[in-house]
Structures are given as structure tokens and as C-alpha cells.
Design an enzyme around this catalytic site. Structure first.
Site, mmCIF file in Angstrom:
data_model
loop_
_atom_site.group_PDB
_atom_site.id
_atom_site.type_symbol
_atom_site.label_atom_id
_atom_site.label_comp_id
_atom_site.label_asym_id
_atom_site.label_seq_id
_atom_site.Cartn_x
_atom_site.Cartn_y
_atom_site.Cartn_z
ATOM 1 N N HIS A 98 48.490 39.574 25.106
ATOM 2 C CA HIS A 98 47.208 38.905 25.365
ATOM 3 C C HIS A 98 46.207 39.335 24.315
ATOM 4 O O HIS A 98 46.128 40.517 23.964
ATOM 5 C CB HIS A 98 46.692 39.213 26.774
ATOM 6 C CG HIS A 98 46.763 40.657 27.161
ATOM 7 N ND1 HIS A 98 47.943 41.289 27.484
ATOM 8 C CD2 HIS A 98 45.805 41.599 27.244
ATOM 9 C CE1 HIS A 98 47.704 42.555 27.760
ATOM 10 N NE2 HIS A 98 46.400 42.775 27.617
ATOM 11 N N HIS A 100 42.368 39.768 23.442
ATOM 12 C CA HIS A 100 41.040 39.863 24.042
ATOM 13 C C HIS A 100 40.020 39.215 23.097
ATOM 14 O O HIS A 100 40.002 39.543 21.903
ATOM 15 C CB HIS A 100 40.612 41.329 24.205
ATOM 16 C CG HIS A 100 41.398 42.112 25.208
ATOM 17 N ND1 HIS A 100 40.929 42.396 26.469
ATOM 18 C CD2 HIS A 100 42.623 42.702 25.137
ATOM 19 C CE1 HIS A 100 41.805 43.126 27.129
ATOM 20 N NE2 HIS A 100 42.859 43.340 26.345
HETATM 21 P P1 5GP Z 1 45.249 45.560 28.343
HETATM 22 O O1 5GP Z 1 44.816 46.984 28.479
HETATM 23 O O2 5GP Z 1 46.685 45.336 28.774
HETATM 24 O O3 5GP Z 1 44.972 45.012 26.981
HETATM 25 O O4 5GP Z 1 44.301 44.749 29.286
HETATM 26 C C1 5GP Z 1 44.700 44.072 30.409
HETATM 27 C C2 5GP Z 1 43.497 43.296 30.862
HETATM 28 O O5 5GP Z 1 43.915 42.365 31.833
HETATM 29 C C3 5GP Z 1 42.408 44.158 31.506
HETATM 30 O O6 5GP Z 1 41.185 43.947 30.809
HETATM 31 C C4 5GP Z 1 42.351 43.673 32.954
HETATM 32 O O7 5GP Z 1 41.049 43.649 33.460
HETATM 33 C C5 5GP Z 1 42.967 42.282 32.853
HETATM 34 N N1 5GP Z 1 43.712 41.864 34.038
HETATM 35 C C6 5GP Z 1 44.729 42.548 34.626
HETATM 36 N N2 5GP Z 1 45.226 41.851 35.664
HETATM 37 C C7 5GP Z 1 44.510 40.700 35.726
HETATM 38 C C8 5GP Z 1 44.551 39.574 36.602
HETATM 39 O O8 5GP Z 1 45.354 39.494 37.525
HETATM 40 N N3 5GP Z 1 43.670 38.584 36.371
HETATM 41 C C9 5GP Z 1 42.764 38.636 35.339
HETATM 42 N N4 5GP Z 1 41.934 37.588 35.200
HETATM 43 N N5 5GP Z 1 42.693 39.684 34.500
HETATM 44 C C10 5GP Z 1 43.553 40.702 34.680
#
Ligand code: 5GP
Ligand code: ZN
Length: 136
Positions: A98, A100
């Protein structure tokens, strides 16, 4: 597949989807660091960009561009921080790639991507470049 972002991409669990095309979906982070904090994911499950094939990198980043334009227009963002937590060591909590896109606003007291890590190498930049290019 028991992957939360696959489920969001397939509309099996709810999310605030603000963009979708044939290859990618963009939805608001449920725990936003700023208004409009968006995650862009490829529809096909892939853990990192190294798991993408052929044109998948291009289509994902086209979606990132569209979403950045959309956020700039709708929320009047002054700039963006765009990044990937790529791998567990880099803070990747969800194992579906993903990107950001975090809108930035004048006076938001945020910092730059350089603040993520301070781990300068002992070797020179030239020596590191040689190591990298030796494999090319
Ligand atoms: P990472 O640390 O993997 O880059 O970030 C994961 C992101 O996904 C976090 O900012 C978290 O808030 C978001 N996130 C995790 N689970 C969900 C979800 O079920 N729905 C949404 N909309 N965001 C999610
Ligand atoms: Zn997935």
C-alpha cells in the site's frame, strides 16, 4: 484470501473508497495522520513492489498520481508525503502493498521523509555505489 486489503479491494469489508480503476483502489486510512490520508493498493495481492509484475508498477503509480491530484483539488493540500513502509523492518504492518499519500498543509508541524531513519553508512557514498553497480 484472509487479507484485509484484499477484502477492501473486493468490497467485502467497508472502507471510505475515494478512487478505483481496473487495477487499484484508494481508500482513506482508518487512523489518518492528516485529513485525506489515503492508502492505494493493487487489486491483486502483492506484498511489496518486488512482487509486482510488468505493467503493475505503472498502473499502481498512475493511481497514486490520480489520487494525489484529487486530494490537492478537493482538500487544497499544499503538498504531500508519499511513501511505502516496505517490509516489516520498515514498519509494514499490513502485508498487502500500500502506498500512503498524506496531504501536507502549511504549518502542519510535520517533517520530511528524512526523519524516518538516521543510519548513515560507515563507507563512502562512492564505495556504496560501486557495490550496487557491481551486480548490474
Ligand atoms: P503500514 O504500517 O502497514 O504501512 O500501515 C498500515 C495502515 O493501514 C495504517 O496506517 C492503518 O491505520 C491502516 N489500516 C489498517 N487496517 C485498516 C483497515 O481495516 N481499514 C483502513 N481503512 N485502514 C486500515
Ligand atoms: Zn491482499
Amino acid at each position: 484470501m484472509e487479507c484485509i486489503f484484499c477484502k477492501i479491494a473486493r468490497k467485502e469489508i467497508p472502507a471510505q473508497v475515494i478512487y478505483e480503476d481496473m487495477h487499484a483502489v484508494g481508500f482513506l486510512d482508518r487512523d489518518p495522520r492528516a485529513a485525506g490520508h489515503t492508502l492505494i493498493v493493487p487489486n491483486r495481492h502483492a506484498e511489496t513492489i518486488l512482487d509486482l509484475q510488468g505493467g503493475e508498477v505503472g498502473t499502481l503509480f498512475s493511481a497514486v498520481r490520480e489520487i494525489t491530484a484529487l486530494l490537492k483539488k478537493s482538500l487544497h493540500a499544499d503538498g504531500f508525503t508519499i511513501g511505502i513502509n516496505h517490509g516489516v523492518v520498515a514498519g509494514q504492518a499490513v502485508s498487502h502493498l500500500h502506498v500512503h499519500v498524506i496531504p501536507r498543509f502549511m504549518g502542519d508541524h510535520g517533517t520530511s521523509i528524512h526523519a524516518v531513519i538516521t543510519n548513515p553508512p560507515a563507507e563512502s557514498v562512492e564505495a556504496i555505489a560501486k557495490k550496487i553497480m557491481a551486480l548490474n
